[in-house]
Enzyme design. Structure first.
Site, mmCIF file in Angstrom:
data_model
loop_
_atom_site.group_PDB
_atom_site.id
_atom_site.type_symbol
_atom_site.label_atom_id
_atom_site.label_comp_id
_atom_site.label_asym_id
_atom_site.label_seq_id
_atom_site.Cartn_x
_atom_site.Cartn_y
_atom_site.Cartn_z
ATOM 1 N N HIS A 59 3.368 5.547 7.616
ATOM 2 C CA HIS A 59 2.534 6.523 6.908
ATOM 3 C C HIS A 59 1.447 7.018 7.838
ATOM 4 C CE1 HIS A 59 0.274 2.801 6.194
ATOM 5 N NE2 HIS A 59 -0.745 3.478 5.708
ATOM 6 N N HIS A 61 -1.957 6.992 7.904
ATOM 7 C CA HIS A 61 -3.328 6.491 8.093
ATOM 8 C C HIS A 61 -3.610 6.186 9.565
ATOM 9 C CE1 HIS A 61 -3.813 5.234 3.595
ATOM 10 N NE2 HIS A 61 -4.130 6.496 3.813
ATOM 11 N N ASP A 63 -5.020 3.834 11.157
ATOM 12 C CA ASP A 63 -4.704 2.513 11.708
ATOM 13 C C ASP A 63 -3.196 2.279 11.798
ATOM 14 O OD1 ASP A 63 -4.739 2.425 8.845
ATOM 15 O OD2 ASP A 63 -4.772 0.234 8.926
ATOM 16 N N HIS A 64 -2.406 3.357 11.651
ATOM 17 C CA HIS A 64 -0.949 3.270 11.813
ATOM 18 C C HIS A 64 -0.417 4.305 12.804
ATOM 19 C CE1 HIS A 64 -0.490 0.450 8.369
ATOM 20 N NE2 HIS A 64 -1.686 0.945 8.139
ATOM 21 N N HIS A 117 0.950 3.915 -1.973
ATOM 22 C CA HIS A 117 -0.224 3.764 -1.108
ATOM 23 C C HIS A 117 -0.628 5.146 -0.592
ATOM 24 C CE1 HIS A 117 -2.915 1.976 1.864
ATOM 25 N NE2 HIS A 117 -2.271 2.565 2.827
ATOM 26 N N ASP A 136 1.922 -0.504 4.714
ATOM 27 C CA ASP A 136 0.907 -0.925 3.747
ATOM 28 C C ASP A 136 1.425 -0.853 2.308
ATOM 29 O OD1 ASP A 136 -0.796 -1.190 5.887
ATOM 30 O OD2 ASP A 136 -2.127 0.459 5.326
ATOM 31 N N HIS A 174 -0.763 -5.676 7.946
ATOM 32 C CA HIS A 174 -2.101 -6.288 7.935
ATOM 33 C C HIS A 174 -2.032 -7.774 7.649
ATOM 34 C CE1 HIS A 174 -4.591 -2.596 8.073
ATOM 35 N NE2 HIS A 174 -3.596 -2.038 7.390
HETATM 36 FE FE FE Z 1 -3.281 0.113 7.110
HETATM 37 ZN ZN ZN Z 2 -2.668 2.563 5.023
#
Ligand code: FE
Ligand code: ZN
Length: 259
Positions: A59, A61, A63-64, A117, A136, A174
Site C-alpha cells: 500500500h 503509506h 513507511d512502505h 487499512h 498492514d 510491523h
Molecule cells: Fe505501516
Molecule cells: Zn500503513
C-alpha cells in the site's frame, strides 16, 4: 511451480517496521517488500550478493514506499503496486489487480485485494513457499487501523487471508505484537492458546527478538480480529454472535482507544 524457491530475510528499520527481501534461489532475482527506507535494504542485498529485481508494495503509506525511488535508481528494479492506487505508489511500473500473478524469477505470488487499512491495500501470497506478505492488513495478534476503509470491507479482507493454510508464514510489516497481546487478552482471557502464545511473545520481546513471522494457524487460534465470528469474542464485546461485521467493528473500535 510448487517447489519452494524463496529465501526470506527480515530487515528491521525505523521504529518498528519490517522490510523483507525475498530471494528466488532458482533465478537469483530478489524482491523487496515494502521498503520503508532504501539504505539498509541496499546494504543487506549487497552483503548477500543479491540483485534486487522487484519492489512489491502492499500500500501507499510512507513507511512502505519511502525507499522506492532510491532503490529503483540504484538497481533499475520494477515496482509492483495496486493499479487503482498507481498515483500514490512512487515509481510504479507494474499495475496489478486482485487475482493477478506476479513472478519473481520462478517464484509466483498471487495478488489478494484486501481493502480496509487503505482503499488500495493488497497482499502477496507465494503459495509454493507458504509466504504471505500482508503489509498492514493482518498483524501478529492484530490488524491494521481502518484509515480509508470500513469494517464491512476489512472483515471480508481478513476472511480472505484467514482462508489460506495454517502453515502460511505471516510476514507483516510491523512489530506490534506485544501491545496487540495486551489488548487480545482483554478480549479472550480464557483462550488457552492465546495465553500460551502470550508467554512466548513476552519471552521473545524480553530478549528483543522478533515475533514475526507467525504462522497463520496460530493467528486463527489467537488473533481476536480473525475471530469476530466466534461466540466467545462476540460475548466479550457484549454483542450477539450472528453479526461478525458488528463484532469486528466493536473489537477494532476498542483497540483504537486501548492504551
Ligand atoms: Fe505501516
Ligand atoms: Zn500503513
Amino acid at each position: 511451480m510448487t517447489t519452494p524457491t524463496l529465501d526470506v530475510v527480515q530487515i528491521p528499520v525505523l521504529e518498528d517496521n519490517y522490510v523483507y527481501l525475498a530471494h528466488d534461489r532458482a533465478s537469483g532475482q530478489t524482491a523487496v517488500i515494502d521498503p520503508a527506507v532504501a539504505d539498509p535494504v541496499l546494504a543487506e542485498a549487497a552483503r548477500r550478493g543479491w540483485r534486487i529485481s522487484h519492489i512489491l508494495n502492499t500500500h501507499n503509506h510512507g513507511d512502505h514506499v519511502g525507499g522506492n525511488k532510491a532503490i529503483q535508481e540504484a538497481t533499475g528494479c520494477r515496482i509492483v503496486g495496486f493499479g487503482p492506487d498507481a498515483e500514490r505508489i512512487p515509481g510504479i511500473t507494474d499495475r496489478v489487480q486482485d487475482g493477478q500473478r506476479v513472478s519473481v524469477g520462478s517464484a509466483v505470488a498471487e495478488v489478494i485485494f484486501v481493502p480496509g487499512h487503505t482503499r488500495g491495500h493488497i497482499a502477496y501470497w507465494f503459495a509454493a513457499d507458504r509466504a504471505l506478505f500482508c503489509g498492514d492488513t493482518l498483524f501478529a495478534l492484530g490488524c491494521g487501523r481502518l484509515f480509508e476503509g470500513t469494517p464491512q470491507q476489512m472483515w471480508p479482507s481478513l476472511q480472505r487471508l484467514r482462508s489460506l493454510p495454517d502453515e502460511a508464514r505471516v510476514y507483516c510489516a510491523h512489530e506490534y505484537t506485544a501491545s496487540n497481546l495486551r489488548f487480545a487478552l482483554t478480549v479472550e482471557q480464557d483462550n488457552a492458546a492465546l495465553r500460551e502464545r502470550g508467554e512466548r511473545v513476552t519471552a521473545l520481546r524480553a530478549r528483543q527478538q522478533p515475533t514475526v513471522p507467525s504462522l497463520l494457524g496460530e493467528e486463527k487460534a489467537t488473533n481476536p480480529f480473525l475471530r469476530a465470528d466466534r461466540p466467545s469474542v462476540a460475548a466479550a464485546v457484549g454483542l450477539p454472535p450472528d453479526d461478525p461485521v458488528a463484532v469486528f467493528a466493536e473489537v477494532r473500535r476498542r483497540k483504537d482507544v486501548f492504551r
